[in-house]
Design a protein around this motif. Structure first.
Motif, short mmCIF file in Angstrom:
data_model
loop_
_atom_site.label_atom_id
_atom_site.label_comp_id
_atom_site.label_asym_id
_atom_site.label_seq_id
_atom_site.Cartn_x
_atom_site.Cartn_y
_atom_site.Cartn_z
N GLU A 136 32.93 45.51 27.33
CA GLU A 136 31.76 45.69 28.20
C GLU A 136 32.18 46.35 29.51
OE1 GLU A 136 28.41 46.02 28.52
OE2 GLU A 136 28.04 44.01 27.71
N GLU A 137 31.26 47.16 30.06
CA GLU A 137 31.46 47.62 31.43
C GLU A 137 31.60 46.39 32.32
OE1 GLU A 137 31.49 50.78 32.63
OE2 GLU A 137 31.13 51.74 30.70
N LYS A 138 32.57 46.43 33.23
CA LYS A 138 32.80 45.23 34.03
C LYS A 138 31.56 44.83 34.81
CE LYS A 138 34.78 45.58 37.94
NZ LYS A 138 35.80 45.95 38.92
N ILE A 171 43.00 37.24 36.10
CA ILE A 171 41.62 37.71 35.98
C ILE A 171 41.24 38.58 37.17
CG2 ILE A 171 39.23 36.99 35.69
CD1 ILE A 171 40.89 36.10 33.37
N GLU A 172 41.74 38.23 38.37
CA GLU A 172 41.37 39.02 39.56
C GLU A 172 41.88 40.44 39.46
OE1 GLU A 172 45.25 36.99 40.99
OE2 GLU A 172 43.61 36.58 39.60
N GLU A 173 42.94 40.66 38.65
CA GLU A 173 43.46 42.01 38.44
C GLU A 173 42.41 42.87 37.74
OE1 GLU A 173 47.88 42.57 38.41
OE2 GLU A 173 47.42 42.31 36.29
N ALA A 174 41.83 42.33 36.69
CA ALA A 174 40.77 43.05 35.97
C ALA A 174 39.54 43.21 36.85
CB ALA A 174 40.41 42.30 34.69
N GLU A 175 39.21 42.15 37.58
CA GLU A 175 38.02 42.19 38.42
C GLU A 175 38.17 43.23 39.52
OE1 GLU A 175 34.84 38.81 39.80
OE2 GLU A 175 36.89 38.23 39.31
N GLU A 176 39.39 43.37 40.01
CA GLU A 176 39.67 44.30 41.11
C GLU A 176 39.65 45.76 40.64
OE1 GLU A 176 40.99 45.39 45.08
OE2 GLU A 176 40.43 43.40 44.35
#
Length: 315
Positions: free
Chosen positions: A218-220, A196-201
């Motif tokens: 959705e836009e992050k 998940i942190e990959e997408a969040e980053e």
């Protein structure tokens, strides 16, 4: 004026002869130059969707266009626009690094360009390993070779299917930096990930797929803002054996063997209820020695979406 998307997926389905439906009508558009993260648990349909777009698997229904070209009618043109880094490390272990990258470039009819191949290998920290046989490399280096092969024909749309699965944290950071460099160079990147942190980053937008359905795109930043919640943790002076009924209005949780209260609230709400809860604790003579808040991460949001009852995820 909004430019035409580089990828357009319209009503794509995939069903198998045994009755299993892997994809149930996917609609998705991805704009040129963005990083799009596709999240979902194992078996959700992420790899099936990518395989259809890349021409590896045939869809049961719907259509896909890449850079304005249909992937079935204009197969050669769309396939040359796409680069794919699959999950599995599939390459000739006895071939030299530089040879396999040159060969991949030639597969797509691109003329030999040693300067370009050298730059790709340098960007991936592979130039010093250019004469090494692939079988001699570490797992992380083999994954870099897979990325180099995918980039060899200068694709505009790059798919990274679980690009950092099984690699160490340092290499994962290197990969993230590389993805940003590729986007800066004009590439569009779609990645599937368990991290998940990959997408969040990295991601500009996030899609969540579950049981073959795209339940949210959705836009992050907007997703975090819309669905992100905060948790207030109250460390009590004395443990409580049970929640006083006077706190029912807030529905806090009693945790840490009665030593802490946790209260979840919507940080965007006009009235969060925090001040009222603290006042009520004072009225009840319940003292506390510490307060802190924690904001929901993208992982919290993802878990809540995937486990929401049918129909509730899009509410």
């Amino acid at each position: 004026m909004r430019m035409a998307p580089i990828l357009s997926v319209r009503g794509v389905t995939k069903a198998y002869a045994n009755g299993y439906t892997a994809l149930g009508g996917i609609h998705l558009e991805v704009d040129e130059g963005e990083i799009f993260a596709l999240l979902g648990p194992n078996g959700a349909g992420k790899t099936t969707l990518i395989s259809i777009i890349c021409g590896i698997v045939t869809a049961s229904g719907g259509s896909v266009s890449v850079a304005g070209h249909d992937i079935v009618r204009d197969y050669r043109q769309t396939r040359s626009t796409i680069g794919l880094v699959p999950q599995e490390l599939t390459t000739d272990m006895f071939e030299r690094v530089i040879d396999t990258v040159r060969f991949s470039r030639g597969l797509f009819g691109k003329p030999r360009n040693d300067a370009f191949v050298e730059q790709v290998l340098r960007d991936l920290s592979l130039w010093d390993k250019r004469d090494a046989k692939i079988g001699e490399l570490s797992g992380g280096m083999k994954r870099r070779v897979m990325i180099a092969k995918a980039l060899s024909h200068e694709p505009r749309l790059l798919f990274l299917d679980e690009p950092t699965a099984g690699v160490d944290v340092e290499l994962r950071r290197d990969m993230w930096n590389l993805v940003r460099q590729l986007r800066a160079g004009g590439a569009t990147i779609i990645l599937t990930t368990h991290y998940i942190e990959e997408a969040e980053e990295m991601a500009d937008r996030v899609g969540v797929i579950n049981k073959g359905e795209l339940i949210l795109v959705e836009e992050k930043a907007a997703l975090m803002k819309k669905l992100g919640r905060k948790t207030l943790r109250i460390v009590l002076n004395e443990p409580l054996a049970a929640l006083p009924p006077e706190l029912a209005e807030w529905s806090p949780s009693l945790v840490a063997d009665g030593h802490e209260l946790e209260y979840e609230f919507d940080r965007m709400a006009e009235r969060t209820g925090v001040s009222g809860l603290l006042r009520r604790l004072g009225d009840l003579g319940i003292g506390y020695k510490d307060l802190d808040t924690r904001e929901s991460s993208l992982e919290d949001i993802f878990v809540s979406l995937v486990h929401a009852p049918a129909g509730e995820a899009e509410a």
